[in-house]
Scaffold this motif. Structure first.
Motif, PDB file in Angstrom:
ATOM      1  N   PRO A  18      -2.557  -3.717   8.578  1.00 41.04           N
ATOM      2  CA  PRO A  18      -3.397  -2.537   8.827  1.00 41.04           C
ATOM      3  C   PRO A  18      -3.618  -1.724   7.562  1.00 41.04           C
ATOM      4  N   ASN A  19      -4.702  -0.967   7.531  1.00 43.29           N
ATOM      5  CA  ASN A  19      -5.056  -0.169   6.374  1.00 43.29           C
ATOM      6  C   ASN A  19      -4.307   1.159   6.422  1.00 43.29           C
ATOM      7  N   ILE A  20      -3.673   1.490   5.284  1.00 47.86           N
ATOM      8  CA  ILE A  20      -2.836   2.693   5.275  1.00 47.86           C
ATOM      9  C   ILE A  20      -3.659   3.970   5.348  1.00 47.86           C
ATOM     10  N   LEU A  21      -4.909   3.943   4.838  1.00 46.42           N
ATOM     11  CA  LEU A  21      -5.748   5.122   4.928  1.00 46.42           C
ATOM     12  C   LEU A  21      -6.131   5.421   6.369  1.00 46.42           C
ATOM     13  N   THR A  22      -6.367   4.359   7.156  1.00 47.39           N
ATOM     14  CA  THR A  22      -6.703   4.567   8.559  1.00 47.39           C
ATOM     15  C   THR A  22      -5.531   5.195   9.308  1.00 47.39           C
ATOM     16  N   LEU A  23      -4.324   4.702   9.041  1.00 43.84           N
ATOM     17  CA  LEU A  23      -3.147   5.276   9.699  1.00 43.84           C
ATOM     18  C   LEU A  23      -2.876   6.693   9.202  1.00 43.84           C
ATOM     19  N   GLY A  24      -3.042   6.920   7.875  1.00 39.31           N
ATOM     20  CA  GLY A  24      -2.828   8.246   7.338  1.00 39.31           C
ATOM     21  C   GLY A  24      -3.826   9.253   7.859  1.00 39.31           C
ATOM     22  N   GLY A  25      -5.072   8.826   8.030  1.00 45.79           N
ATOM     23  CA  GLY A  25      -6.080   9.725   8.581  1.00 45.79           C
ATOM     24  C   GLY A  25      -5.756  10.122  10.000  1.00 45.79           C
ATOM     25  N   GLN A  59       0.843  -1.192   0.000  1.00 46.39           N
ATOM     26  CA  GLN A  59       0.000   0.000   0.000  1.00 46.39           C
ATOM     27  C   GLN A  59       0.891   1.259   0.000  1.00 46.39           C
ATOM     28  N   PHE A  60       0.446   2.267  -0.772  1.00 40.17           N
ATOM     29  CA  PHE A  60       1.170   3.534  -0.860  1.00 40.17           C
ATOM     30  C   PHE A  60       0.238   4.666  -0.447  1.00 40.17           C
ATOM     31  N   LEU A  61       0.879   5.757   0.025  1.00 45.88           N
ATOM     32  CA  LEU A  61       0.139   6.973   0.367  1.00 45.88           C
ATOM     33  C   LEU A  61       1.022   8.176   0.037  1.00 45.88           C
ATOM     34  N   LEU A  62       0.457   9.099  -0.722  1.00 48.23           N
ATOM     35  CA  LEU A  62       1.173  10.311  -1.100  1.00 48.23           C
ATOM     36  C   LEU A  62       0.207  11.485  -0.955  1.00 48.23           C
ATOM     37  N   GLY A  63       0.590  12.491  -0.150  1.00 43.06           N
ATOM     38  CA  GLY A  63      -0.297  13.622   0.073  1.00 43.06           C
ATOM     39  C   GLY A  63       0.467  14.829   0.568  1.00 43.06           C
ATOM     40  N   GLY A  64      -0.091  15.977   0.358  1.00 42.52           N
ATOM     41  CA  GLY A  64       0.516  17.213   0.818  1.00 42.52           C
ATOM     42  C   GLY A  64      -0.362  18.405   0.469  1.00 42.52           C
ATOM     43  N   LYS A  65       0.175  19.602   0.783  1.00 38.77           N
ATOM     44  CA  LYS A  65      -0.604  20.817   0.556  1.00 38.77           C
ATOM     45  C   LYS A  65      -0.589  21.236  -0.909  1.00 38.77           C
ATOM     46  N   ASN A  66       0.504  20.951  -1.610  1.00 34.60           N
ATOM     47  CA  ASN A  66       0.652  21.496  -2.949  1.00 34.60           C
ATOM     48  C   ASN A  66       0.513  20.443  -4.044  1.00 34.60           C
ATOM     49  N   ILE A  67       0.267  19.179  -3.690  1.00 34.25           N
ATOM     50  CA  ILE A  67       0.137  18.132  -4.709  1.00 34.25           C
ATOM     51  C   ILE A  67      -1.174  17.403  -4.484  1.00 34.25           C
ATOM     52  N   PRO A  68      -1.679  16.732  -5.533  1.00 30.39           N
ATOM     53  CA  PRO A  68      -2.924  15.966  -5.352  1.00 30.39           C
ATOM     54  C   PRO A  68      -2.691  14.777  -4.408  1.00 30.39           C
ATOM     55  N   PHE A  69      -3.787  14.333  -3.742  1.00 32.71           N
ATOM     56  CA  PHE A  69      -3.735  13.190  -2.829  1.00 32.71           C
ATOM     57  C   PHE A  69      -3.819  11.900  -3.641  1.00 32.71           C
ATOM     58  N   ALA A  70      -2.970  10.902  -3.289  1.00 31.05           N
ATOM     59  CA  ALA A  70      -2.969   9.601  -3.987  1.00 31.05           C
ATOM     60  C   ALA A  70      -2.679   8.500  -2.968  1.00 31.05           C
ATOM     61  N   ALA A  71      -3.342   7.366  -3.162  1.00 35.44           N
ATOM     62  CA  ALA A  71      -3.145   6.240  -2.239  1.00 35.44           C
ATOM     63  C   ALA A  71      -3.622   4.958  -2.898  1.00 35.44           C
ATOM     64  N   THR A  72      -3.100   3.817  -2.419  1.00 34.45           N
ATOM     65  CA  THR A  72      -3.594   2.480  -2.789  1.00 34.45           C
ATOM     66  C   THR A  72      -4.048   1.787  -1.514  1.00 34.45           C
ATOM     67  N   SER A  73      -5.263   1.273  -1.534  1.00 34.03           N
ATOM     68  CA  SER A  73      -5.828   0.610  -0.357  1.00 34.03           C
ATOM     69  C   SER A  73      -6.622  -0.603  -0.820  1.00 34.03           C
ATOM     70  N   TYR A  74      -6.475  -1.704  -0.084  1.00 34.15           N
ATOM     71  CA  TYR A  74      -7.132  -2.954  -0.464  1.00 34.15           C
ATOM     72  C   TYR A  74      -7.934  -3.479   0.731  1.00 34.15           C
ATOM     73  N   SER A  75      -9.014  -4.170   0.404  1.00 36.52           N
ATOM     74  CA  SER A  75      -9.905  -4.674   1.465  1.00 36.52           C
ATOM     75  C   SER A  75      -9.280  -5.805   2.266  1.00 36.52           C
ATOM     76  N   ASN A  76      -8.356  -6.544   1.652  1.00 36.53           N
ATOM     77  CA  ASN A  76      -7.747  -7.680   2.357  1.00 36.53           C
ATOM     78  C   ASN A  76      -6.431  -7.315   3.026  1.00 36.53           C
ATOM     79  N   ALA A  77      -6.113  -6.006   3.100  1.00 36.20           N
ATOM     80  CA  ALA A  77      -4.860  -5.572   3.714  1.00 36.20           C
ATOM     81  C   ALA A  77      -5.123  -5.072   5.123  1.00 36.20           C
TER      82      ALA A  77
END
Length: 715
Positions: free
Chosen positions: A402-409, A382-400
């Motif tokens: 811990p979930n990276i979106l939960t940690l990123g949030g 899983q990848f997560l890329l985000g910031g103030k000046n660039i678009p938000f991007a991430a990969t998240s899967y149902s069978n993964a």
């Protein structure tokens, strides 16, 4: 004339010719040695004699005329008998000369009608009519002191060992008394019951001697309400007159009888009796009784008596055709009271007798076998890329997990809740609490705690307020289960039985808040979880058992999810009706399940790039195999011996288990039975026919669970 004289002369010459003389023997001895006497007899008669070592002494015999060979042998046997000796026939025509004492116990030939009267023989006298044991008492005085007389009960015959002349007397007397002097007669009853009259007359039959038959046999015939009598003619006539007299006296008036039930339940039996006499199922209503009079108080114990009285005339559907019939049940004594005429009493009494019988018991044993094997594999990035000046991007899967979106949030909420202030040139960072931030952090912590397998990741600031993070997770699990449950229960024929070993688990059925959103409450229903067995057996005359079965094995699998506290229950339930032979094991049902799943989640286009595309995929494979089988085995327990054998077998299993754990100590169950119950522990019993171990047949093909090391459950 000349011819006549010639014939007379020839006849005279023929009469003058001497006939061949038979061999003649003279027997005149005085004080002769007994052994020499036996030797001369062997030479004269041509017979073989075996002389016992105890034979000695002298004999004297004087005859006044010559003797033939047969007469010589008879005088020889008489001489032996008068001197306390006997010639016992042996094999191959020989004779054993021995003292008379104990001759009856020696083996010898079976006598015949041609045996010499002083010969010691054994004979079997078969009887046709009289009992052999009773005949012994009559014939015993005729047996000589040296003989024996015994009765053979199985063949109804006499075995006599004695001198031939004495046996002939015994045989003649036995033939004269072995005659059938009994008579048979049937008495049809009109008012009294056949079993009641037969029981009364049977008590008046004179006692017979030990081993002898009763002088009169009395048998009740229920189908025709009659009694059959057989025996001595005079006694049969007396009993017939008594039966007829009792039947006439039972014709008039109403009788009151109490039927004490031994096995049946009076409350269950009462409605059946009501229907026969014209009543219904409601005792008070059908009997025409008021509610106040439908029960009475017992003066002695104050116990309630439930009564059902029915007055009937000649209406159809009732067996009471003359006078009223009143049926009453007394609860305290489990008894049925009937007030009716003799005809109704007879019919109800016969019905109660047939229904009030001991029913067999049935041991129902069940075996529940469940063998399962689960294998799973997961691999993903899983990848997560985000910031103030660039678009938000991430990969998240149902069978993964811990979930990276939960940690990123949670990380984003933490950063956004910080406030930076400058005081006197110093930068002060303060943390602001918010409900959203707390929720995101709790979700991130739960995701981490619920993660299994191996996972690794990193996150960092790559400049210009941009954050990049990645998580690699991999897990492989193998689970093998083997569940074996053996519930068993004993119940009466046609009686439902229930068995439960488990727990009552609370299940939420409703939840609500008050109007002010406080005082939260919820409703809970308790569910029985464990091993259940409900069965109702019915035994038929062929030894088969029809069973109404409900078998259930349940367990708690756990909560639905980390955010939902509701429970998941695993259930294996069978409900069926089947027929099984006594003592036979039967498979009532089962399930063979093989569930395989393969899942791949990926990012389009990026996942198609060779080698690098694997970083944009998440794979999972799982396979679950379950072998479930339920067996049932009923065993009919018909008597006390069957009950004792079952108790000893089950008790012995527990005793042996405790003895294996503590071989140097007395089993605790033995001490408990002896000290607490005050009785002797059951002795080990031999295995019954139903418990015979049968050699296993050829092995059945069974689905073998996949090995733990196979990928995705594939060998």
């Amino acid at each position: 004339m000349r011819l006549k004289l010639s014939l007379m002369l020839a006849a005279a010459l023929a009469s003058a010719t001497p006939a061949p003389l038979l061999a003649q023997y003279t027997l005149n001895v005085r004080d002769a040695d007994i052994r020499a006497f036996i030797q001369d007899a062997a030479r004269v008669t041509g017979r073989t004699f075996v002389i016992d070592g105890r034979v000695n002494g002298k004999v004297s015999v004087v005859t006044d005329r010559p003797l033939s060979r047969s007469e010589y042998f008879e005088i020889f046997l008489a001489t032996l008998r008068s001197n306390g000796l006997v010639a016992v026939p042996g094999p191959s025509g020989s004779y054993r000369i021995q003292p008379i004492d104990g001759a009856a116990s020696q083996p010898g030939r079976i006598g015949s009608a041609r045996a010499a009267q002083n010969q010691f023989v054994t004979e079997i006298i078969r009887l046709r009519h009289i009992d052999a044991v009773a005949a012994v008492e009559t014939l015993r005085p005729l047996v000589s002191p040296q003989g024996s007389l015994t009765a053979n009960r199985n063949a109804n015959s006499l075995v006599v060992a004695d001198f031939a002349d004495n046996i002939r007397r015994i045989r003649a007397l036995a033939a004269s008394i072995d005659r059938d002097s009994s008579t048979s007669q049937i008495v049809t009853l009109k008012n009294a019951g056949a079993r009641e009259i037969a029981a009364a007359l049977q008590a008046l039959v004179p006692a017979a001697g030990e081993g002898a038959q009763a002088p009169v046999a009395i048998v009740p015939i229920d189908s025709s309400n009659a009694i059959a009598l057989r025996g001595d003619q005079a006694l049969v006539s007396r009993f017939v007159a008594m039966a007829n007299d009792l039947d006439r006296k039972a014709a008039g008036g109403t009788e009151l009888r109490v039927y004490w039930l031994e096995h049946a339940n009076a409350e269950t039996l009462l409605p059946t009796l009501q229907q026969l006499v014209g009543g219904g199922s409601d005792p008070a209503q059908k009997a025409g009784l008021s509610p106040a009079s439908s029960s009475s108080s017992d003066a002695g114990g104050g116990a309630a008596a439930a009564a059902a009285s029915v007055s009937t005339g000649t209406s159809g559907g009732s067996i009471a055709t003359r006078g009223p019939a009143i049926v009453t049940r007394y609860e305290g004594a489990n008894a049925i009271i009937v007030a009716a005429n003799a005809d109704v009493q007879r019919q109800l009494g016969e019905l109660i007798r047939q229904l009030d019988t001991r029913r067999p018991q049935v041991l129902v044993e069940a075996i529940v076998v469940e063998i399962g094997d689960d294998a799973a594999k997961k691999l993903g990035v899983q990848f997560l890329l985000g910031g103030k000046n660039i678009p938000f991007a991430a990969t998240s899967y149902s069978n993964a997990s811990p979930n990276i979106l939960t940690l990123g949030g949670a990380y984003a909420a933490h950063e956004l809740s910080q406030e930076t202030t400058t005081v006197n040139g110093d930068t002060i960072v303060t943390q602001q609490n918010s409900s959203l931030g707390n929720s995101l952090q709790e979700a991130a912590a739960a995701s981490l705690l619920s993660a299994t397998g191996g996972f690794a990741g990193f996150a960092g600031d790559i400049g210009k307020n941009t954050v990049f993070g990645a998580i690699i997770n991999a897990v492989k699990s193998d689970t093998t289960s083997n569940l074996l449950a053996t519930p068993h229960i004993v119940t009466l024929d046609n009686q439902q039985a229930k068995f439960l070993v488990g727990q009552e688990v609370p299940i939420t059925t409703g939840e609500a808040l008050s109007d002010n959103f406080d005082n939260a409450f919820r409703t809970v229903q308790r569910e029985e979880v464990g091993i259940k067995l409900e069965v109702t057996p019915q035994v038929n005359g062929a030894g088969e058992v029809k069973m109404f079965i409900r078998q259930e094995v349940s367990s708690v699998a756990g909560p639905v999810s980390s955010r939902n506290a509701d429970l998941i229950l695993n259930k294996r339930s069978f409900e069926t009706v089947l027929t099984v032979d006594d003592g036979e094991m039967f498979a009532i049902g089962g399930l063979l399940n093989d569930d395989e799943r393969r899942t791949i989640e990926r990012i389009p286009l990026l996942s198609d790039i060779p080698l690098i595309g694997e970083l944009f995929k998440s794979r999972s494979r799982s396979r679950a195999k379950t072998n479930l089988m339920v067996f049932i085995r009923p065993t009919i327990l018909r008597n006390r011996a069957d009950n004792a054998a079952l108790t000893a077998r089950r008790y012995g299993y527990i005793r042996d288990f405790q003895r294996q754990r503590n071989p140097d100590q007395e089993p605790a169950i033995d001490a408990l039975v002896r000290d607490y119950l005050g009785t002797v522990p059951p002795a080990p019993s031999a295995p019954s026919a139903a418990d015979v171990t049968i050699a296993p047949a050829a092995p059945m093909p069974v689905d073998i669970p996949p090995s733990a090391g196979s990928e995705g459950g594939q060998p």
